[in-house]
Design an enzyme around this catalytic site. Structure first.
Site, PDB file in Angstrom:
ATOM      1  N   HIS A   1      -1.299  10.370   6.074  1.00  0.00           N
ATOM      2  CA  HIS A   1      -2.269   9.852   5.294  1.00  0.00           C
ATOM      3  C   HIS A   1      -3.587  10.382   5.703  1.00  0.00           C
ATOM      4  O   HIS A   1      -4.917   9.514   5.223  1.00  0.00           O
ATOM      5  CB  HIS A   1      -2.503   8.122   5.113  1.00  0.00           C
ATOM      6  CG  HIS A   1      -2.555   7.439   6.173  1.00  0.00           C
ATOM      7  ND1 HIS A   1      -2.153   6.226   6.549  1.00  0.00           N
ATOM      8  CD2 HIS A   1      -3.483   7.787   7.502  1.00  0.00           C
ATOM      9  CE1 HIS A   1      -2.352   5.934   7.750  1.00  0.00           C
ATOM     10  NE2 HIS A   1      -3.272   6.666   8.179  1.00  0.00           N
TER      11      HIS A   1
ATOM     12  N   HIS B   1      -8.843   1.727   8.366  1.00  0.00           N
ATOM     13  CA  HIS B   1      -9.604   2.284   9.348  1.00  0.00           C
ATOM     14  C   HIS B   1     -11.007   1.943   9.205  1.00  0.00           C
ATOM     15  O   HIS B   1     -11.961   2.664   8.870  1.00  0.00           O
ATOM     16  CB  HIS B   1      -9.478   3.826   8.947  1.00  0.00           C
ATOM     17  CG  HIS B   1      -8.138   4.356   8.815  1.00  0.00           C
ATOM     18  ND1 HIS B   1      -7.479   4.304   7.817  1.00  0.00           N
ATOM     19  CD2 HIS B   1      -7.399   5.262   9.828  1.00  0.00           C
ATOM     20  CE1 HIS B   1      -6.335   4.801   7.659  1.00  0.00           C
ATOM     21  NE2 HIS B   1      -6.051   5.526   9.235  1.00  0.00           N
TER      22      HIS B   1
ATOM     23  N   HIS C   1      -1.390  13.220  16.594  1.00  0.00           N
ATOM     24  CA  HIS C   1      -2.794  13.492  16.599  1.00  0.00           C
ATOM     25  C   HIS C   1      -3.634  12.458  17.496  1.00  0.00           C
ATOM     26  O   HIS C   1      -3.137  11.454  17.674  1.00  0.00           O
ATOM     27  CB  HIS C   1      -3.381  13.527  15.142  1.00  0.00           C
ATOM     28  CG  HIS C   1      -3.504  12.180  14.425  1.00  0.00           C
ATOM     29  ND1 HIS C   1      -2.403  11.469  14.165  1.00  0.00           N
ATOM     30  CD2 HIS C   1      -4.569  11.467  13.866  1.00  0.00           C
ATOM     31  CE1 HIS C   1      -2.899  10.615  13.343  1.00  0.00           C
ATOM     32  NE2 HIS C   1      -4.082  10.602  13.234  1.00  0.00           N
TER      33      HIS C   1
ATOM     34  N   GLU D   1       0.436   5.675  14.935  1.00  0.00           N
ATOM     35  CA  GLU D   1       0.664   5.202  13.691  1.00  0.00           C
ATOM     36  C   GLU D   1       2.037   5.550  13.057  1.00  0.00           C
ATOM     37  O   GLU D   1       2.548   5.021  12.169  1.00  0.00           O
ATOM     38  CB  GLU D   1      -0.219   6.204  12.579  1.00  0.00           C
ATOM     39  CG  GLU D   1      -1.971   5.900  12.522  1.00  0.00           C
ATOM     40  CD  GLU D   1      -2.573   6.786  11.790  1.00  0.00           C
ATOM     41  OE1 GLU D   1      -3.737   6.506  11.406  1.00  0.00           O
ATOM     42  OE2 GLU D   1      -1.837   7.912  11.306  1.00  0.00           O
TER      43      GLU D   1
HETATM   44 FE   LIG Z   1      -4.579   6.526   9.874  1.00  0.00          FE
END
Ligand SMILES: [Fe+3]
Ligand SMILES: [Fe+3]
Lengths: 114, 283, 283, 114
Positions: C12, C59, C194, C241
């Site tokens: 996302h 976030h 990431h 995530e």
């Molecule tokens: Fe995210």
């Protein structure tokens, strides 16, 4: 007697329906908001996006209608306090008694059901 | 290691705090209630915890309906006293125990409890009235640090009584695994029977209350088996707060002894009670 | 009864949304990623759900650090698109499915999941980018209603992967018990590897990613057994995530078939992937 | 190389330590706050109760110090965006590269460890 339901459950549907009215009443925990509300109640209702029915219930202090429209007693009680009203006053409203009669009923052991 | 030294179940009715704040505890209306607290207060004053883990619910003050957590734990260094709409209570701010909070959150999340954390939390009567029941004259500071544990009892569906009891057991394990020599007290607050709104407003079910007050000591499983609908029917829409006593009871070990209890009607629109248990520790 | 027709796992990354919003999808940087989406998008366009249950994380937009829920479910009638600091994305507001939301919350709470509820929730790229991956040109309105399911993946301790997988299974049961004939898609979003900050910024672990992309279909238990520390070490601080993919996978039945997948490095600082599974229903 | 730690975990202790700085950065999602911040950064820091070290880190855009002081990248990124900086710029700061070098490293498959 009054038209109050036996119980008011703040389920998710009520919480959604009563979102604006609860948000308005909850905002009264802030002294500035209490002041702004008192200065122009109708405008304050409009700013909080109340439906016409909710606005009427607030302006007329129709405590039972507020609950029917999704309000929670923990929120509307903040409005009652602003008016100088006690939980015994509200108890009386819901049960068709004066605050004094309701208080007396509590002091004699409370109200029994079932 | 930390140890749990006692557990206190107590109502947290705002007017109990107001009676203390306004020096009305010897008025005829209030005297029986506060007289009932005396033996427990004397015993607790002689058994001071370093930290109080206080299980309570917020009442439209720090939590609004935008975001309602089922269970939350305060992780802050301090907590302000909330203005609930009539000005904050004249009591000291609450000092946190953030290392213990973080330990509890870590253990509970790993144990499968989906805990929300609070880094900012204005504590309302749900937490400060029980502190005043424990310690009526704190002076400049409360005599212990606090870990607030919040339970949603206002928005339906509330957690089940069984889940609250299980949470308490997990909190007990987590406290006992905290690697500091702390004495901890656990507070379960709210109740007893009351209903604030609707045609049943003023409901008091003293048979249910007395059964609960007895069973919380030795038969908590029986209370944990009741549905939320049964709590609401028997104890009133707000009487469901009693599920928070089960969190406290779950945290205590099986070896407890009742120090004192008291039951009084009314405090405002509520049946008010206190029950104090010494935790004798695991066998 | 409602049925789950497919599950989509997708990154996302905000810049994937920005690439669509700014018509850059055929630029050399972006073309390989969007070309990889094509077969999945064509298949999904022919298999339209009524509701999408979108598992994502906020976030620092709708949730700040004052109150961080582990799991949350949106229960509102609509959700605005968040301004994340650079203006809201030019996409339609999100229409809710509040009856399904309320059903899920009720079932999950009774099932021992401590769900937080949102009545106000501005949805950020975590939710809107997956919608755009599914439907690049929504016009005036998204083609389905949405139930947002939020997972804390930012504040440590995150829920365990096993707990996420268990939540997914409970969500699957709850969807299948909803008494309306709805077609439901479940989105698991975020990842793949990431890390945004620190000396390991830019970390990509394509071996781990490819293992995960394979195992999510038939060996989710293996992924659910990894600790949060293993996710962070292998996939990066933000690669954790990926636990949200396990919620999606848990909701699907055991009988699934892989429609399409794609994997591309980089999208911004992230390894981006998509995996689409048709749910064949319980045997 | 830089002084950045390998990983920054926003655990509850960091979340507490970084409360003010994260709240400041988070507030920048509101356009009015972005404007107020830009008009007087130091005053804005004081209004949010930043410690002197946190204030210095913000004013000097010391992105690594912010993290060391409890900030989360999801919060500080809003400040970077206000400055017109990309996540590749930040990645370069943390790893001792230019934004271009960092972008090139990502395009060649990302950075590998262990
Ligand atoms: Fe995210
Ligand atoms: Fe209460």
């Amino acid at each position: 007697m009054t038209k109050a339901q036996d119980n008011y459950l703040l389920d998710l549907a009520a919480s959604r329906r009563g979102y604006a009215i609860n948000r308005l009443c909850g905002s009264l925990k802030d002294p500035e908001n209490r002041h702004r509300f008192s200065e122009d109640e109708a405008a304050y209702c409009d700013a909080y996006g109340l439906s016409p029915e909710q606005k009427r219930a607030i302006l007329e202090r129709d405590w039972t209608a507020m609950l029917d429209l999704g309000a929670s007693i923990f929120y509307t009680f903040k409005l009652a306090v602003l008016d100088g009203k006690s939980m015994q006053h509200l108890g009386g409203v819901f049960t068709g008694m004066s605050a004094e009669e309701f208080t007396a009923a509590m002091r004699s052991g409370g109200r029994r059901f079932g | 290691m930390a140890e749990i030294i006692w557990g206190l179940a107590t109502s947290h009715v705002p007017s109990i705090g107001a009676a203390m704040d306004h020096h009305k505890t010897t008025d005829p209306y209030w005297k029986p209630l506060f007289d009932g607290y005396e033996p427990a207060r004397a015993w607790m004053a002689a058994h001071r915890p370093d930290v109080a883990v206080i299980v309570y619910n917020d009442h439209a003050n720090a939590v609004d309906l935008d975001l309602v957590p089922t269970f939350g734990i305060g992780a802050a260094g301090s907590y302000d006293v909330a203005d609930e709409g009539w000005g904050p209570r004249p009591v000291p701010p609450v000092v946190g125990a953030p290392e213990l909070s973080a330990h509890l959150v870590g253990e509970l999340v790993d144990d499968g409890f989906d805990i929300a954390t609070f880094h900012r939390l204005d504590v309302d009567h749900g937490l400060t009235v029980p502190l005043s029941v424990y310690c009526p004259d704190p002076g400049e500071a409360w005599p212990c640090a606090v870990v607030p544990v919040l339970v949603n009892v206002i928005q339906y569906p509330q957690p089940t009584a069984a889940r609250c009891h299980a949470l308490g057991k997990a909190i007990g394990r987590a406290i006992r695994s905290f690697p500091q020599d702390l004495k901890v007290a656990v507070f379960g607050t709210g109740g007893m029977s009351h209903q604030l709104a609707g045609a049943r407003a003023g409901l008091i079910n003293s048979e249910f209350d007395r059964m609960f007050l007895q069973a919380i000591e030795s038969e908590p499983e029986k209370l944990a088996a009741l549905t939320r609908e049964e709590y609401i029917r028997e104890a009133g829409t707000e009487g469901i707060e009693l599920i928070m006593w089960l969190v406290m009871r779950g945290a205590l070990s099986d070896r407890i002894t009742r120090v004192h209890d008291t039951y009084h009607v009314p405090a405002s629109n509520t049946a008010a009670a206190l029950a104090l248990f010494e935790d004798l520790g695991e066998a």
